[in-house]
Design an enzyme around this catalytic site. Structure first.
Site, short mmCIF file in Angstrom:
data_model
loop_
_atom_site.label_atom_id
_atom_site.label_comp_id
_atom_site.label_asym_id
_atom_site.label_seq_id
_atom_site.Cartn_x
_atom_site.Cartn_y
_atom_site.Cartn_z
N LYS A 1 0.86 -1.19 0.00
CA LYS A 1 0.00 0.00 0.00
C LYS A 1 0.88 1.23 0.00
O LYS A 1 2.04 1.18 0.45
CB LYS A 1 -0.88 0.01 1.25
CG LYS A 1 -2.12 0.87 1.11
CD LYS A 1 -3.24 0.13 0.40
CE LYS A 1 -4.48 0.96 0.25
NZ LYS A 1 -5.62 0.16 -0.25
N GLY B 1 -19.88 7.39 2.92
CA GLY B 1 -18.87 7.57 1.87
C GLY B 1 -19.56 7.50 0.52
O GLY B 1 -20.35 6.58 0.29
N GLY C 1 -17.86 7.95 -2.68
CA GLY C 1 -16.83 8.03 -3.71
C GLY C 1 -16.95 6.85 -4.64
O GLY C 1 -18.05 6.31 -4.84
N ASN C 2 -15.84 6.37 -5.15
CA ASN C 2 -15.87 5.25 -6.09
C ASN C 2 -16.66 4.08 -5.52
O ASN C 2 -17.57 3.56 -6.15
CB ASN C 2 -14.42 4.85 -6.44
CG ASN C 2 -14.39 3.61 -7.30
OD1 ASN C 2 -14.65 2.51 -6.82
ND2 ASN C 2 -14.13 3.77 -8.57
N GLY D 1 -18.50 3.81 -2.39
CA GLY D 1 -19.79 4.09 -1.76
C GLY D 1 -20.87 4.40 -2.77
O GLY D 1 -21.99 3.86 -2.69
N TYR D 2 -20.56 5.25 -3.74
CA TYR D 2 -21.56 5.61 -4.75
C TYR D 2 -21.96 4.38 -5.56
O TYR D 2 -23.16 4.09 -5.73
CB TYR D 2 -21.01 6.71 -5.67
CG TYR D 2 -21.81 6.84 -6.95
CD1 TYR D 2 -23.16 7.20 -6.91
CD2 TYR D 2 -21.24 6.57 -8.20
CE1 TYR D 2 -23.92 7.29 -8.07
CE2 TYR D 2 -21.98 6.66 -9.36
CZ TYR D 2 -23.32 7.01 -9.30
OH TYR D 2 -24.07 7.08 -10.44
P1 NAD Z 1 -12.90 7.79 -2.85
O1 NAD Z 1 -11.84 8.79 -2.68
O2 NAD Z 1 -13.43 7.56 -4.22
O3 NAD Z 1 -14.14 8.16 -1.91
C1 NAD Z 1 -14.03 8.38 -0.54
C2 NAD Z 1 -15.37 8.90 -0.06
O4 NAD Z 1 -15.37 8.96 1.35
C3 NAD Z 1 -15.69 10.32 -0.55
O5 NAD Z 1 -17.05 10.39 -0.93
C4 NAD Z 1 -15.47 11.17 0.70
O6 NAD Z 1 -16.25 12.36 0.70
C5 NAD Z 1 -15.92 10.19 1.76
N1 NAD Z 1 -15.44 10.52 3.09
C6 NAD Z 1 -14.21 10.89 3.50
N2 NAD Z 1 -14.23 11.12 4.82
C7 NAD Z 1 -15.48 10.84 5.25
C8 NAD Z 1 -16.14 10.87 6.51
N3 NAD Z 1 -15.47 11.21 7.61
N4 NAD Z 1 -17.43 10.53 6.56
C9 NAD Z 1 -18.11 10.18 5.45
N5 NAD Z 1 -17.56 10.14 4.24
C10 NAD Z 1 -16.27 10.47 4.15
O7 NAD Z 1 -12.35 6.43 -2.20
P2 NAD Z 1 -12.83 4.96 -2.51
O8 NAD Z 1 -11.96 4.41 -3.56
O9 NAD Z 1 -14.30 4.94 -2.67
O10 NAD Z 1 -12.41 4.21 -1.15
C11 NAD Z 1 -13.29 4.16 -0.01
C12 NAD Z 1 -12.85 3.04 0.89
O11 NAD Z 1 -12.90 1.80 0.17
C13 NAD Z 1 -11.42 3.12 1.42
O12 NAD Z 1 -11.37 2.56 2.71
C14 NAD Z 1 -10.63 2.27 0.46
O13 NAD Z 1 -9.42 1.81 1.01
C15 NAD Z 1 -11.63 1.15 0.23
N6 NAD Z 1 -11.42 0.37 -0.98
C16 NAD Z 1 -11.42 0.96 -2.20
C17 NAD Z 1 -11.25 0.17 -3.34
C18 NAD Z 1 -11.34 0.75 -4.72
O14 NAD Z 1 -11.40 -0.03 -5.68
N7 NAD Z 1 -11.38 2.06 -4.90
C19 NAD Z 1 -11.04 -1.20 -3.21
C20 NAD Z 1 -11.06 -1.78 -1.95
C21 NAD Z 1 -11.24 -0.98 -0.84
#
Ligand code: NAD
Length: 420
Positions: A104, A216, A218-219, A221-222
């Site tokens: 990471k 959340g 983002g990628n 959550g949405y």
């Molecule tokens: P991202 O940057 O696309 O989105 C993060 C989201 O979290 C944003 O909407 C942001 O506004 C929100 N956020 C940040 N702080 C917050 C808070 N205190 N309360 C509520 N919302 C908050 O990131 P992502 O890629 O969606 O990653 C989210 C989680 O999923 C992380 O823990 C990441 O490690 C995990 N993850 C991501 C992937 C991937 O493919 N992107 C894969 C496995 C795990």
């Protein structure tokens, strides 16, 4: 004080080695990363001044294959967080059954305050400092919080320039035009959907009656909210870093409409949306912390670590928690939730379709192939279903929670490979 995610990981590991009967030498090796690097990235800001950012890469374990794991750009990123995330990647790759280890990276930065030019310099600077430790058969980064396909394209391009060879398999999560995978943007969320459907079936719940809160937007959550909504679940609460919203009279929200409203505010730095879910006026606003405690059936943390702790675990009402974020529940909260008979689908299983998607992207780049989205989603379905059933069976056999069972599955595979 917030729990140290690396210490949390060590506690989870300690609990599982007993059930996995992990030999002492293997356990010792898994208690720390093989290599960790901290470095400084200078960026010439648009003002003409130079700013230096602290960056990390942790290569945790490569017993099962090249180190694999995302790069996070966040103001609170620190070495212990990156170490924990790298360890979780190691166990996640093993649970989902792909030939990768765990790594990471991170940069302590608020990327929303950078211009596109500054962000590009930072991304390319990350690769310049690390080039000797990266490579498609050595360490393959991907996007994570506040990094995305565009940033991966810059990084892959920088790596290719430095090694003098086009090397698309050196990074995953790239845009389609740069060798990316059809469906990679929804891969993690798709796995979350499959895992949710599987546990809902095991618990004999009716999806159409299930109320869901997602933290959340983002990628992950949405997309998980959108996929669950399309599958007939009811999305009642959503949130992002600016706050949360709750629907009126428990009517399901359409996440796509919420995203459209959020996006109306435009982008900054070429990568980050200025808007928030709170811009949607049709819903009631709720503070982020309260969102976790709403009366729903399924809670999906999809943002950051340590959001469910000893302090709020007793107030969680959801019967099922799907950990789409990494490390959202502390070990203390885990114990409280287990005693309250809550079901937690742990991060190293629930979000493992992300790294599985990365593996498919890496595979197609190495073999100069192009997989269709339909093939990708079908393969992910199969992988996550097999992993879920394996973890479920292991939990039943050992009478443990699903997290411990997922570690047991991973530890057995890693141990076997280490001892061959
Ligand atoms: P991202 O940057 O696309 O989105 C993060 C989201 O979290 C944003 O909407 C942001 O506004 C929100 N956020 C940040 N702080 C917050 C808070 N205190 N309360 C509520 N919302 C908050 O990131 P992502 O890629 O969606 O990653 C989210 C989680 O999923 C992380 O823990 C990441 O490690 C995990 N993850 C991501 C992937 C991937 O493919 N992107 C894969 C496995 C795990």
């Amino acid at each position: 004080m917030a729990a140290n995610p690396f210490k949390s990981m060590l506690k989870q590991l300690k609990q599982a080695v007993v059930y996995a009967e992990t030999p002492a030498d293997v356990y010792e090796q898994l208690k720390q990363p093989i290599r960790l690097v901290q470095f400084a990235i200078p960026v010439i800001m648009d003002s003409g001044k130079t700013k230096v950012f602290t960056a990390y890469r942790v290569q945790y374990n490569n017993t099962l294959g090249p180190f694999k794991g995302g790069i996070r750009f966040h103001p609170e990123t620190n070495l212990d967080e990156v170490k924990a995330l790298a360890a979780w990647m190691t166990f996640k790759s093993a649970v989902i059954g792909i030939p990768f280890g765990g790594g990471k990276g991170g940069v302590t930065v608020n990327p929303k305050r950078l211009s596109e030019n500054e962000l590009e310099q930072l991304s390319r600077g990350y690769v310049k400092s690390l080039v000797k430790l990266l490579g498609s058969h050595v360490d393959v980064p991907a996007p994570d919080v506040y990094t995305n396909a565009k940033i991966m394209a810059w990084m892959m391009d920088e790596y290719s320039k430095l090694v003098g060879k086009h090397t698309p398999a050196s990074f995953t999560g790239k845009p389609l035009t740069a060798g990316g995978l059809a469906g990679r943007d929804i891969a993690t969320a798709h796995g979350g959907l499959v895992a949710t459907k599987l546990i809902v079936k095991k618990l004999k719940l009716n999806p159409k009656k299930c109320k869901i809160a997602v933290q959340g937007f983002g990628n992950v959550g949405y997309n998980v909210a959108k996929l669950l909504y399309n599958a007939g679940f009811n999305i009642i609460n959503l949130s992002d870093s600016s706050g949360g919203i709750t629907s009126l009279k428990n009517a399901s929200m359409d996440p796509e409409n919420v995203m459209l409203t959020k996006m109306e505010q435009g982008m900054i730095g070429g990568c980050y949306c200025v808007g928030t879910v709170c811009d949607c006026v049709n819903f009631i606003k709720v503070p982020n912390k309260k969102l976790l405690e709403m009366p729903v059936d399924i809670l999906i943390p999809a943002a950051l670590e340590n959001v469910i702790t000893g302090r709020n675990a007793r107030r969680i009402k959801a019967k099922v928690i799907i950990e789409m974020a990494n490390g959202p529940i502390t070990p203390e909260a885990d114990r409280i939730l287990w005693a309250k008979k809550k079901y937690i689908v742990p991060d190293i299983l629930a979000n493992s379709a992300g790294v599985a998607g990365s593996y498919l992207e890496w595979w197609q780049n190495v073999h100069k192939q192009k997989l269709t989205q339909a093939t990708v989603l079908k393969r992910l379905d199969k992988m996550i279903t097999a992993a879920f059933n394996n973890v479920w069976r292991t939990a039943k056999k050992n009478k443990t929670d699903l997290r411990t069972a997922a570690y047991v599955v991973a530890l057995k595979k890693i141990t076997k490979a280490m001892q061959k």
